[in-house]
Design a protein around this motif. Structure first.
Motif, PDB file in Angstrom:
ATOM      1  N   UNK A   1      73.538  13.590 -16.808  1.00 48.29           N
ATOM      2  CA  UNK A   1      73.529  14.719 -15.896  1.00 48.29           C
ATOM      3  C   UNK A   1      74.314  14.485 -14.615  1.00 48.29           C
ATOM      4  N   UNK A   2      73.679  14.795 -13.487  1.00 41.08           N
ATOM      5  CA  UNK A   2      74.378  14.796 -12.201  1.00 41.08           C
ATOM      6  C   UNK A   2      74.952  13.439 -11.829  1.00 41.08           C
ATOM      7  N   UNK A   3      74.183  12.367 -12.054  1.00 42.76           N
ATOM      8  CA  UNK A   3      74.684  11.047 -11.670  1.00 42.76           C
ATOM      9  C   UNK A   3      75.944  10.683 -12.453  1.00 42.76           C
ATOM     10  N   UNK A   4      75.905  10.870 -13.763  1.00 39.19           N
ATOM     11  CA  UNK A   4      77.073  10.559 -14.591  1.00 39.19           C
ATOM     12  C   UNK A   4      78.267  11.415 -14.183  1.00 39.19           C
ATOM     13  N   UNK A   5      78.006  12.679 -13.882  1.00 36.03           N
ATOM     14  CA  UNK A   5      79.058  13.608 -13.470  1.00 36.03           C
ATOM     15  C   UNK A   5      79.699  13.162 -12.160  1.00 36.03           C
ATOM     16  N   UNK A   6      78.874  12.870 -11.164  1.00 33.29           N
ATOM     17  CA  UNK A   6      79.375  12.457  -9.854  1.00 33.29           C
ATOM     18  C   UNK A   6      80.115  11.131  -9.931  1.00 33.29           C
ATOM     19  N   UNK A   7      79.597  10.203 -10.743  1.00 34.59           N
ATOM     20  CA  UNK A   7      80.234   8.895 -10.856  1.00 34.59           C
ATOM     21  C   UNK A   7      81.610   9.020 -11.511  1.00 34.59           C
ATOM     22  N   UNK A   8      81.684   9.810 -12.592  1.00 31.51           N
ATOM     23  CA  UNK A   8      82.956   9.978 -13.288  1.00 31.51           C
ATOM     24  C   UNK A   8      84.004  10.625 -12.391  1.00 31.51           C
ATOM     25  N   UNK A   9      83.566  11.537 -11.520  1.00 31.38           N
ATOM     26  CA  UNK A   9      84.486  12.260 -10.640  1.00 31.38           C
ATOM     27  C   UNK A   9      84.804  11.494  -9.358  1.00 31.38           C
ATOM     28  N   UNK A  10      84.194  10.327  -9.165  1.00 32.35           N
ATOM     29  CA  UNK A  10      84.432   9.537  -7.965  1.00 32.35           C
ATOM     30  C   UNK A  10      83.706  10.035  -6.738  1.00 32.35           C
ATOM     31  N   UNK A  11      82.723  10.918  -6.943  1.00 34.05           N
ATOM     32  CA  UNK A  11      82.024  11.523  -5.807  1.00 34.05           C
ATOM     33  C   UNK A  11      80.855  10.686  -5.286  1.00 34.05           C
ATOM     34  N   UNK A  12      80.627   9.509  -5.892  1.00 27.04           N
ATOM     35  CA  UNK A  12      79.587   8.617  -5.362  1.00 27.04           C
ATOM     36  C   UNK A  12      80.189   7.516  -4.490  1.00 27.04           C
ATOM     37  N   UNK A  13      81.510   7.556  -4.318  1.00 25.90           N
ATOM     38  CA  UNK A  13      82.174   6.599  -3.445  1.00 25.90           C
ATOM     39  C   UNK A  13      81.970   7.013  -1.987  1.00 25.90           C
ATOM     40  N   UNK A  14      81.740   6.052  -1.137  1.00 19.27           N
ATOM     41  CA  UNK A  14      81.645   6.293   0.313  1.00 19.27           C
ATOM     42  C   UNK A  14      80.556   7.283   0.698  1.00 19.27           C
ATOM     43  N   UNK A  15      79.426   7.222   0.013  1.00 16.34           N
ATOM     44  CA  UNK A  15      78.283   8.056   0.410  1.00 16.34           C
ATOM     45  C   UNK A  15      77.753   7.591   1.760  1.00 16.34           C
ATOM     46  N   UNK A  16      77.568   8.507   2.729  1.00 16.57           N
ATOM     47  CA  UNK A  16      77.047   8.107   4.044  1.00 16.57           C
ATOM     48  C   UNK A  16      75.521   8.022   4.069  1.00 16.57           C
ATOM     49  N   UNK A  17      74.883   8.234   2.952  1.00 21.12           N
ATOM     50  CA  UNK A  17      73.429   8.121   2.807  1.00 21.12           C
ATOM     51  C   UNK A  17      73.164   7.512   1.445  1.00 21.12           C
ATOM     52  N   UNK A  18      71.930   7.155   1.200  1.00 23.50           N
ATOM     53  CA  UNK A  18      71.594   6.565  -0.096  1.00 23.50           C
ATOM     54  C   UNK A  18      71.050   7.639  -1.050  1.00 23.50           C
ATOM     55  N   UNK A  19      71.363   7.489  -2.308  1.00 18.18           N
ATOM     56  CA  UNK A  19      70.748   8.305  -3.350  1.00 18.18           C
ATOM     57  C   UNK A  19      69.969   7.373  -4.267  1.00 18.18           C
ATOM     58  N   UNK A  20      68.681   7.625  -4.380  1.00 20.63           N
ATOM     59  CA  UNK A  20      67.850   6.894  -5.323  1.00 20.63           C
ATOM     60  C   UNK A  20      67.621   7.807  -6.526  1.00 20.63           C
ATOM     61  N   UNK A  21      68.066   7.339  -7.694  1.00 21.63           N
ATOM     62  CA  UNK A  21      68.026   8.155  -8.898  1.00 21.63           C
ATOM     63  C   UNK A  21      66.743   7.946  -9.685  1.00 21.63           C
TER      64      UNK A  21
END
Length: 347
Positions: A54-74
């Motif tokens: 879902x969302x995590x795989x999508x964001x990771x593939x698109x490079x949108x988890x790079x340089x997050x200014x906050x933490x995401x706990x999945x």
């Protein structure tokens, strides 16, 4: 041996991966896979509920988890309903679900708010029959047994398709089964039809000797949502993180449409789906989503789902779906009825 002649047990494996691998709550595995920990940096943590691939795989593939200014706990869940239960309990701040789980959660007076929406093609929302079935149109389902997951988007699609054909759920026999069990029943001829969604639709067409009797096009709204906990929205810092998170998801969906092969490859690796099935599902429905406002039209469309389930006594009562919507992140997003993207007539 052709794939569609595999024994039912062999067909079940990828379906089981999609379901069982999600667990019922958070996963604590290592190895850097999705659902395995935390991304980003900073003092603020956003607790995000997700489903396998879902969302995590999508964001990771698109490079949108790079340089997050906050933490995401999945935390990874088997489906929308338990994810929404976690949001209601305050264990999760936000998560993605289809158009029907929020109706059931709101009917149970859960503490949830719909904060973002997307509109996809509904070709992946189908009622399937076997290729050799004599059934040619939905009206012929009268008196037949149909597998469907209770409270799922397919549940409403089935009800709406039956109504369009002049039938009600009382005219058929509903077998409430989760996809893995439904596949087994469908493969063995225990049910005449199966109401389901992608990627199960694409896999059944590829491997289970299935054909489409009808799709959700024109009968369902094609919406899916990000749903948040009111407490997170009331927290100034978390609300800002939620805004940023939904914007990253919008950009990731834009990336998916432009790179269907890359996303299908990543999705297949994450879920265990065959590459062809993943790409078929991306082009049929999963890659067609466009971010839209959760506007009055979206609320009215969801209200029709509420009223339909209430009339059938599948939820205790009708209620105002708009009371469970927070439109603060709509911004300049297009209307909810904006046409989804498409990869062409073959999909």
């Amino acid at each position: 041996m052709r794939a569609r002649h595999l024994a039912p047990a062999a067909l079940l494996l990828p379906f089981a991966l999609l379901l069982a691998a999600c667990g019922g709550a958070s996963r604590a595995e290592g190895g850097g896979g999705t659902g395995s920990g935390t991304d980003g940096k900073g003092s603020l943590t956003l607790n995000v509920g997700d489903q396998k691939g879902g969302s995590e795989a999508l964001l990771r593939a698109a490079g949108e988890l790079d340089d997050l200014p906050y933490r995401i706990k999945w935390s990874t869940f088997t489906s929308g309903p338990p994810l929404l239960e976690a949001i209601n309990a305050g264990a999760v701040d936000v998560g993605a679900v289809g158009n029907t789980p929020p109706v059931f959660a709101a009917a149970a007076k859960s503490k949830i708010k719909v904060i973002a929406g997307s509109h996809s093609r509904s070709d992946g929302e189908t009622i399937l029959v076997k290729k050799g079935s004599p059934l040619k149109r939905p009206a012929q389902l009268k008196g037949k047994s149909i597998a469907v997951a209770q409270g799922s988007s397919a549940h409403y699609q089935l009800i709406a398709s039956l109504k369009k054909a002049g039938l009600t759920p009382k005219d058929v026999t509903l077998n409430y089964l989760q996809p893995a069990d439904a596949l087994a029943a469908f493969t063995r001829g225990k049910v005449a039809a199966w109401a389901v969604w992608d990627p199960y639709t694409s896999q059944a067409l590829d491997q289970a000797d299935a054909r489409v009797l009808t799709t959700g096009q024109g009968v369902v709204n094609g919406l899916s949502f990000q749903v948040a906990a009111p407490a997170a929205l009331d927290d100034k810092k978390k609300s800002a993180a939620l805004r940023d998170y939904t914007e990253r998801l919008r950009r990731a969906q834009d990336w998916v449409f432009k790179h269907p092969d890359a996303w299908a490859e990543a999705w297949a690796k994450e879920t265990g789906l065959p590459d062809k099935v993943a790409l078929d599902a991306v082009k049929r429905s999963r890659g067609t989503a466009v971010a839209v406002a959760v506007d009055k039209a979206a609320v009215a469309s969801e209200q029709r789902i509420v009223d339909a389930f209430a009339a059938l006594k599948l939820i205790p009562r009708s209620f105002d779906f708009g009371a469970f919507v927070d439109p603060r992140f709509n911004g300049d997003l297009p209307p909810s009825g904006t046409a989804p993207r498409t990869y062409g007539k073959d999909h």
